[in-house]
Scaffold this motif. Structure first.
Motif, PDB file in Angstrom:
ATOM      1  N   ARG A  36       0.625 -13.675  -7.697  1.00 33.45           N
ATOM      2  CA  ARG A  36      -0.048 -13.793  -6.649  1.00 33.45           C
ATOM      3  C   ARG A  36      -1.315 -12.913  -6.987  1.00 33.45           C
ATOM      4  O   ARG A  36      -0.344 -11.656  -7.283  1.00 33.45           O
ATOM      5  CB  ARG A  36       0.466 -13.534  -5.345  1.00 33.45           C
ATOM      6  CG  ARG A  36       1.761 -14.272  -5.252  1.00 33.45           C
ATOM      7  CD  ARG A  36       1.263 -15.692  -3.908  1.00 33.45           C
ATOM      8  NE  ARG A  36       2.374 -16.262  -3.866  1.00 33.45           N
ATOM      9  CZ  ARG A  36       3.263 -16.186  -2.699  1.00 33.45           C
ATOM     10  NH1 ARG A  36       2.700 -15.298  -1.479  1.00 33.45           N
ATOM     11  NH2 ARG A  36       4.100 -17.124  -2.271  1.00 33.45           N
ATOM     12  N   PRO A  37      -2.275 -13.593  -6.364  1.00 37.63           N
ATOM     13  CA  PRO A  37      -3.648 -12.604  -7.233  1.00 37.63           C
ATOM     14  C   PRO A  37      -3.536 -11.133  -5.790  1.00 37.63           C
ATOM     15  O   PRO A  37      -2.915 -11.492  -4.788  1.00 37.63           O
ATOM     16  CB  PRO A  37      -4.743 -13.288  -6.212  1.00 37.63           C
ATOM     17  CG  PRO A  37      -4.515 -14.633  -5.967  1.00 37.63           C
ATOM     18  CD  PRO A  37      -2.761 -14.936  -5.883  1.00 37.63           C
ATOM     19  N   ILE A  38      -3.547 -10.456  -6.839  1.00 39.56           N
ATOM     20  CA  ILE A  38      -3.403  -8.923  -5.862  1.00 39.56           C
ATOM     21  C   ILE A  38      -4.666  -8.321  -5.891  1.00 39.56           C
ATOM     22  O   ILE A  38      -5.873  -8.934  -6.682  1.00 39.56           O
ATOM     23  CB  ILE A  38      -2.553  -7.888  -6.662  1.00 39.56           C
ATOM     24  CG1 ILE A  38      -2.476  -7.510  -7.432  1.00 39.56           C
ATOM     25  CG2 ILE A  38      -0.934  -8.527  -6.169  1.00 39.56           C
ATOM     26  CD1 ILE A  38      -2.347  -6.664  -8.112  1.00 39.56           C
ATOM     27  N   SER A  39      -4.961  -7.842  -4.453  1.00 42.39           N
ATOM     28  CA  SER A  39      -6.054  -7.118  -4.274  1.00 42.39           C
ATOM     29  C   SER A  39      -5.675  -5.363  -4.363  1.00 42.39           C
ATOM     30  O   SER A  39      -5.072  -4.623  -3.197  1.00 42.39           O
ATOM     31  CB  SER A  39      -6.729  -7.647  -2.818  1.00 42.39           C
ATOM     32  OG  SER A  39      -8.381  -6.988  -3.085  1.00 42.39           O
ATOM     33  N   LEU A  40      -6.262  -4.687  -5.356  1.00 49.17           N
ATOM     34  CA  LEU A  40      -6.322  -2.970  -5.382  1.00 49.17           C
ATOM     35  C   LEU A  40      -6.611  -2.003  -3.372  1.00 49.17           C
ATOM     36  O   LEU A  40      -8.588  -2.449  -3.504  1.00 49.17           O
ATOM     37  CB  LEU A  40      -6.947  -2.650  -6.724  1.00 49.17           C
ATOM     38  CG  LEU A  40      -5.896  -3.697  -7.296  1.00 49.17           C
ATOM     39  CD1 LEU A  40      -6.114  -3.011  -8.804  1.00 49.17           C
ATOM     40  CD2 LEU A  40      -3.985  -2.752  -7.715  1.00 49.17           C
ATOM     41  N   ARG A  41      -6.450  -1.950  -3.371  1.00 41.33           N
ATOM     42  CA  ARG A  41      -6.670  -0.776  -2.112  1.00 41.33           C
ATOM     43  C   ARG A  41      -6.445   0.359  -2.507  1.00 41.33           C
ATOM     44  O   ARG A  41      -5.555   0.912  -1.304  1.00 41.33           O
ATOM     45  CB  ARG A  41      -6.642  -1.245  -1.034  1.00 41.33           C
ATOM     46  CG  ARG A  41      -6.956  -2.681  -0.185  1.00 41.33           C
ATOM     47  CD  ARG A  41      -6.575  -3.146   1.376  1.00 41.33           C
ATOM     48  NE  ARG A  41      -4.928  -3.004   1.508  1.00 41.33           N
ATOM     49  CZ  ARG A  41      -3.565  -4.276   1.106  1.00 41.33           C
ATOM     50  NH1 ARG A  41      -3.995  -4.949   0.423  1.00 41.33           N
ATOM     51  NH2 ARG A  41      -2.573  -3.259   1.737  1.00 41.33           N
ATOM     52  N   GLY A  42      -7.067   0.813  -3.068  1.00 43.32           N
ATOM     53  CA  GLY A  42      -6.172   2.153  -3.894  1.00 43.32           C
ATOM     54  C   GLY A  42      -7.373   3.588  -4.084  1.00 43.32           C
ATOM     55  O   GLY A  42      -8.680   3.662  -3.563  1.00 43.32           O
ATOM     56  N   VAL A  43      -7.183   4.566  -4.745  1.00 45.75           N
ATOM     57  CA  VAL A  43      -7.679   5.884  -4.139  1.00 45.75           C
ATOM     58  C   VAL A  43      -7.034   6.086  -5.791  1.00 45.75           C
ATOM     59  O   VAL A  43      -5.651   6.134  -6.665  1.00 45.75           O
ATOM     60  CB  VAL A  43      -6.500   6.609  -3.251  1.00 45.75           C
ATOM     61  CG1 VAL A  43      -6.805   6.391  -1.587  1.00 45.75           C
ATOM     62  CG2 VAL A  43      -5.430   6.846  -3.426  1.00 45.75           C
ATOM     63  N   ASN A  44      -8.159   6.978  -6.056  1.00 44.87           N
ATOM     64  CA  ASN A  44      -7.816   8.142  -7.551  1.00 44.87           C
ATOM     65  C   ASN A  44      -7.608   8.969  -7.064  1.00 44.87           C
ATOM     66  O   ASN A  44      -7.374  10.177  -6.047  1.00 44.87           O
ATOM     67  CB  ASN A  44      -9.075   8.406  -7.880  1.00 44.87           C
ATOM     68  CG  ASN A  44     -10.046   6.674  -8.488  1.00 44.87           C
ATOM     69  OD1 ASN A  44      -9.116   6.789 -10.445  1.00 44.87           O
ATOM     70  ND2 ASN A  44     -10.617   6.562  -8.195  1.00 44.87           N
ATOM     71  N   ARG A  45      -5.837   9.661  -6.979  1.00 42.67           N
ATOM     72  CA  ARG A  45      -5.131  11.079  -7.146  1.00 42.67           C
ATOM     73  C   ARG A  45      -5.120  12.242  -8.161  1.00 42.67           C
ATOM     74  O   ARG A  45      -5.118  11.961  -9.063  1.00 42.67           O
ATOM     75  CB  ARG A  45      -3.704  10.685  -6.453  1.00 42.67           C
ATOM     76  CG  ARG A  45      -2.882  12.031  -5.890  1.00 42.67           C
ATOM     77  CD  ARG A  45      -1.718  11.355  -6.382  1.00 42.67           C
ATOM     78  NE  ARG A  45      -0.560  12.400  -5.722  1.00 42.67           N
ATOM     79  CZ  ARG A  45      -0.244  13.628  -6.832  1.00 42.67           C
ATOM     80  NH1 ARG A  45      -0.059  12.842  -8.096  1.00 42.67           N
ATOM     81  NH2 ARG A  45       0.731  13.787  -6.648  1.00 42.67           N
ATOM     82  N   HIS A  46      -5.991  13.230  -8.162  1.00 45.64           N
ATOM     83  CA  HIS A  46      -5.365  14.027  -8.876  1.00 45.64           C
ATOM     84  C   HIS A  46      -4.241  14.909  -8.196  1.00 45.64           C
ATOM     85  O   HIS A  46      -4.456  14.877  -6.748  1.00 45.64           O
ATOM     86  CB  HIS A  46      -6.528  15.295  -8.615  1.00 45.64           C
ATOM     87  CG  HIS A  46      -7.771  15.161  -9.813  1.00 45.64           C
ATOM     88  ND1 HIS A  46      -7.837  15.422 -11.451  1.00 45.64           N
ATOM     89  CD2 HIS A  46      -8.719  14.835  -9.663  1.00 45.64           C
ATOM     90  CE1 HIS A  46      -8.386  14.516 -11.855  1.00 45.64           C
ATOM     91  NE2 HIS A  46      -9.442  14.614 -10.900  1.00 45.64           N
TER      92      HIS A  46
END
Length: 987
Positions: A302-312
């Motif tokens: 399945r195609p995925i869509s990243l609804r992301g954050v960069n986390r330190h």
């Protein structure tokens, strides 16, 4: 002990000596001695100030301090004064001369000692000494025997302790150097901190390592499981749910009907490895297959869509040392705000964080501990990425990344590092990873121009137009046709975008629309998750607290508050930016069509149908609830849409609202909430919502004319009083006022002040004098139907200005003490205006330090023209104090967008404000000048006046601090404009 005075390892490019082969992070039932706690500690000023024989078991350390391990030594003593050195923040520049691999001889060095007892039954012959994280370089002695040294601060390092460990009393001595050759590879955008900042332990080792391979065939529904085990002896595998008992781990075991792992359904199968010695190692197995299909990123077909954050990793009191509870808080906050992906910028996190991602469901780009950004200002001269002398160090970091985290199903991409230029060492690291683990993709943004050794076309901070071109496969070609063809076959990802510094980011909904319009675009990661503010006291005897940023510790070079660029405030309170992002990326879209009396639900999940949600409706008349109920929405498949006709009870509630004839706006709101508890939130948690205007507001009645009458020193217009010379409103009924007056300036946001890729907006604004405009009244003219005040706003030295006409009309209400007043403001630019305006509106004040504010319009939080998706229309109540958004560096904040009406109840009376039809409202206990001058929140104090801004429009927020400015529709051009607002009072 004869070599403990040798310090060549500090500047040696080698990643370390005496270390064991990297392996996975895993639990075992073999005994472990936890060495966290108070250690004896001394901070030496450098290599000339080290303690002789400090590693000797009989060394007397009784006079040394106690320091907690794990911790960052510069954070000790906070929120007061740091006890050991001080934190320092740079984004790009190294805080020492760039002369690799050399570092300053004045090199603060922490000397640590820890006594511990080993039980007689502990299997010392198979013991390893494990350090989870030490910054920067360190050397280790156990009972006076030097075990080795290491670099790679955020990577696990193990030493063979078997020859030195003994029953009874043991002494561990560690020397940690703040700077080393490794510092040149660790120039991540963060505070420079030092010490043993993650856990230390002595563990018995039986099974050396294992690698779980758990693939999923989406066509057949079969899972394939194989576990590569590194000795010694025979090992068996048991996974009860899969019917595997005492089996050969290598298999392969083919299982029908497994449930695959994904962010939406993080299914983990509990298993166990059992050695013939009796050792047991628990497994959590997630079946999934990552692939690129026709240029699209897919997982399990399945195609995925990243609804992301960069986390330190960050905590305002402990720096990069985090507890399990803090890590869990991060994961739960992400899931509750619809975030489904994390890039572990720019290093591997504490391995416990990845356990939580496995459990609760987050896609992970697991990033190597590598960044050499500080070579960029010198044109990448001497950059280690293409220097053969650094090859071993690069490969070592890649190997340790993969080996430690290879058994996490949440990890779908290995990221080589960040902003390290390009070169053969990065290509070699990618080649090693691909040979070791071909089940995941490889990411590195720095190779975007060719993508010759990566599997994703990664970009950062590009505008929406360029992003759309990438989505269409129409990006500019690469120099090499073969590279160009390869790159166009790859999925594209925004590894960083939407720079969340201060008030912003703006334009997130524009990005999301483009992402959802193109299958090639796999989504992206907001920069970043949390503000790296450090909690401090204002002074030795002043315990008012604030969050420190670069420069607050006297750094020689620093990058100011650029470290405060997160979606969370330092105390992990969600910022308005995170609230906006949650709405923008909601996985279910609810659209209301009042004309057709239907509701549409679009499911944007990739595997989960919408049946896990309950849908509810609410009808509000003028912001007051008049009906609510449940909405039966069929379980909608991923990617599908369902349309629901309005149920009878909803129709009845709307009919009743229409018949009521209140004249207010009637709004229908539909929410989607969890139907049952999830691991990350309780039933009833809101996932998505939609809203529609069903009945517009009735037209307001016209004002009957009232004459303005000039008196000695003032003009009377109904119950209003104006100053004869300035034309300012000084009283309305019994309420004392000052203003309103045209205002075009705002306390600059971080996005106004900084420009990563263009001249900062503030430069043009200050050149035009917008921060020092003078309001010159030209005429105050009362007449039979009201009062006209004309004025000109301009800066000294500028021939450009703004002509403004204030037209006042009024009438008195039927009750004594009531007054109604209307202001129509017309603004006409005079001369050349090549720059946009920060804001356009009127400002005024009234007495008070706080007040109750009630408004009808979008809320409950702040909103601006390009950051308003999360604001829903309703009736809200707050105090002025609570309406201030505490950005780490104070700036424009707190705007309530498109307010229809507001009531401000202050000690001196109540002021009612009505937009005609809408107005942006900001209420503050301090002036714009004070807000702009403040460096930290504790610099702000109420000045005895409540400052009101009633704005026609604001310039957009954008993301220019590290990205594009506002898009064209959100630029506030200086053009002729007219707007109106009404005032009234009650006793």
């Amino acid at each position: 002990m004869n070599d403990h005075h040798s310090h060549a390892y500090v500047e040696d490019r080698s990643p370390g000596t005496g270390r064991l082969r990297p392996r996975a992070a895993f639990a075992s039932d073999l005994p472990v001695l936890r060495l966290d706690g108070d250690w004896r500690f001394r901070l030496a000023s450098g290599l000339d100030d080290l303690t002789a024989d400090f590693a000797a078991p009989d060394f007397d350390d009784g006079a040394w301090d106690l320091l907690a391990v794990p911790s960052c030594w510069q954070m000790t003593g906070l929120p007061g004064e740091p006890r050991y050195g001080a934190p320092a923040y740079t984004n790009i520049h190294y805080p020492f001369p760039v002369d690799p691999p050399r570092v300053p001889r004045h090199n603060p060095t922490g000397e640590y000692r820890r006594e511990f007892d080993v039980p007689d039954a502990f299997p010392a012959a198979a013991a390893v000494l494990r350090f989870e994280g030490v910054d920067s370089a360190f050397a280790v002695w156990l009972n006076g025997i030097r075990l080795g040294d290491g670099k790679g601060s955020r990577l696990t390092t193990e030493f063979d302790a078997a020859g030195a460990l003994r029953p009874g009393r043991n002494v561990l001595a560690v020397r940690v150097h703040q700077w080393s050759s490794g510092s040149y590879l660790e120039d991540q955008d963060m505070w420079w901190l030092s010490g043993i900042f993650r856990s230390v332990s002595v563990a018995a080792r039986g099974i050396e390592d294992f690698f779980v391979h758990a693939g999923y065939d989406h066509e057949s529904g079969r899972g394939t499981l194989a576990v590569d085990v590194t000795g010694p002896g025979q090992v068996s595998l048991t996974v009860p749910e899969l019917g595997i008992t005492g089996a050969d781990p290598a298999g392969p075991h083919v299982i029908d009907g497994v449930r695959p792992w994904s962010d939406e359904n993080p299914r983990l199968y509990q298993g166990e490895l059992v050695a013939e010695t009796g050792e047991r190692i628990p497994l959590r197995i997630g079946f999934r297959t990552v692939a690129v299909v026709d240029g699209v990123l897919t997982v399990n077909g399945r195609p995925i869509s990243l609804r992301g954050v960069n986390r330190h990793e960050w905590h305002p009191l402990t720096g990069r040392t985090l507890t399990g509870d803090t890590m869990l808080a991060d994961v739960l906050l992400m899931k509750r705000h619809n975030v489904n992906a994390v890039r572990t910028s720019h290093y591997p996190p504490d391995h416990r964080f990845l356990d939580l991602c496995d459990e609760h469901g987050l896609w992970v780009f697991c990033e190597g501990d590598l960044e050499t950004h500080g070579f960029e200002p010198g044109g990448w001269h001497r950059n280690p990425s293409d220097d053969p002398a650094w090859r071993e160090a690069y490969l070592d970091r890649a190997v340790r990344l993969v080996e430690r985290d290879k058994n996490h199903p949440s990890v779908i991409v290995w990221s080589l590092g960040n902003e390290s230029g390009t070169g053969a060492n990065l290509a070699a690291a990618a080649a090693w990873i691909r040979q070791r683990d071909d089940s995941r993709l490889i990411h590195y943004e720095g190779d975007w121009a060719s993508c010759s050794y990566v599997d994703l076309y990664s970009r950062m901070y590009i505008g929406v137009d360029e992003l759309a071109a990438v989505g269409r496969g129409q990006e500019a070609p690469t120099a090499d046709p073969a590279d160009d063809a390869r790159r166009r076959s790859l999925p594209a990802v925004l590894c960083e975008y939407g720079h969340a510094m201060g008030n912003g980011p703006g334009g997130l909904s524009d990005y999301q629309q483009v992402i959802e319009a193109h299958r090639r675009l796999a989504g992206g990661f907001i920069w970043e998750w949390i503000d790296h503010g450090i909690l401090r006291h204002a002074g030795q005897d002043d315990h008012r607290s604030f969050y420190a940023y670069g420069g607050d510790f006297g750094e020689e070079v620093h990058d100011g508050n650029f470290v405060a660029d997160g979606l969370l405030f330092p105390d992990r309170t969600p910022s308005p930016g995170l609230v906006e992002y949650k709405k923008v990326i909601e996985p279910v879209r609810i659209r209301i069509d009042p004309a057709a009396c239907r509701i549409t639900v679009l499911n944007l999940h990739h595997v989960r149908h919408s049946g896990y949600l309950d849908f509810r409706w609410t009808v509000e008349d003028g912001g007051e609830p008049v009906g609510s109920g449940s909405l039966a929405v069929p379980a909608t498949a991923p990617g599908a849409t369902s349309t629901v006709e309005w149920p009878a009870d909803l129709t009845a509630a709307l009919d009743a609202a229409r018949k009521d004839g209140s004249g207010h706006e009637v709004w229908l709101t539909v929410t989607a909430v969890l139907a049952a508890d999830e691991t990350w939130a309780a039933a009833g948690h809101e996932v998505a919502w939609g809203q529609g205007l069903v009945v517009p507001a009735a037209a307001s009645s016209p004002f009957p004319p009232a004459a303005a009458i000039a008196h000695d020193g003032y003009v009377a217009l109904g119950s209003a009083r104006f100053d004869t010379r300035s034309g300012l409103l000084v009283r309305l009924g019994d309420l004392e006022l000052d203003g309103p007056q045209l205002d075009v300036w705002r306390a600059p946001t971080d996005n106004d002040l900084l420009g990563a890729f263009a001249e900062p907006q503030i430069t043009a604004w200050r050149t035009a004098g917008l921060d020092r405009m003078h309001h010159e009244v030209l005429r105050v003219a009362p007449d039979e139907s009201g009062l006209t005040v004309t004025a000109r706003l301009a800066a000294a030295g500028s021939s450009s200005g703004l002509h403004v006409v204030y037209r006042w009309t009024a009438c008195d209400g039927p009750d004594a003490g009531q007054a109604r007043l209307r202001l129509e403001t017309t603004v006409t630019p005079d001369g050349a205006w090549p720059v946009p305006l920060p804001r356009l509106g009127v400002a005024m004040s009234l007495p008070g330090t706080d007040a109750e504010v009630e408004w009808f319009g979008p809320g409950p939080g702040e909103a601006y023209r390009d950051s308003r998706t999360a604001a829903r229309v309703g009736r809200y109540r707050s105090t002025v104090a609570a309406m201030q958004t505490p950005y780490v560096r104070p700036q424009e904040n707190g705007n309530r967008h498109r307010v229809r009406s507001a009531r401000i109840t202050a000690p001196g009376g109540t002021l009612l404000i009505t937009g005609a039809p809408v107005i942006d409202l900001t209420v503050r206990p301090w002036s714009t000048r004070a807000l702009a001058a403040a460096a930290h929140q504790h610099d702000l104090a109420p000045d005895g006046r409540l400052h009101l801004h009633l704005d026609h429009a604001h310039h957009g927020l954008g993301s220019a601090a590290c990205g594009p400015g506002p898009s064209a529709p959100d630029v506030l051009a200086a053009v002729t404009a007219a707007f109106a607002v009404e005032f009234s009072t009650t006793r």
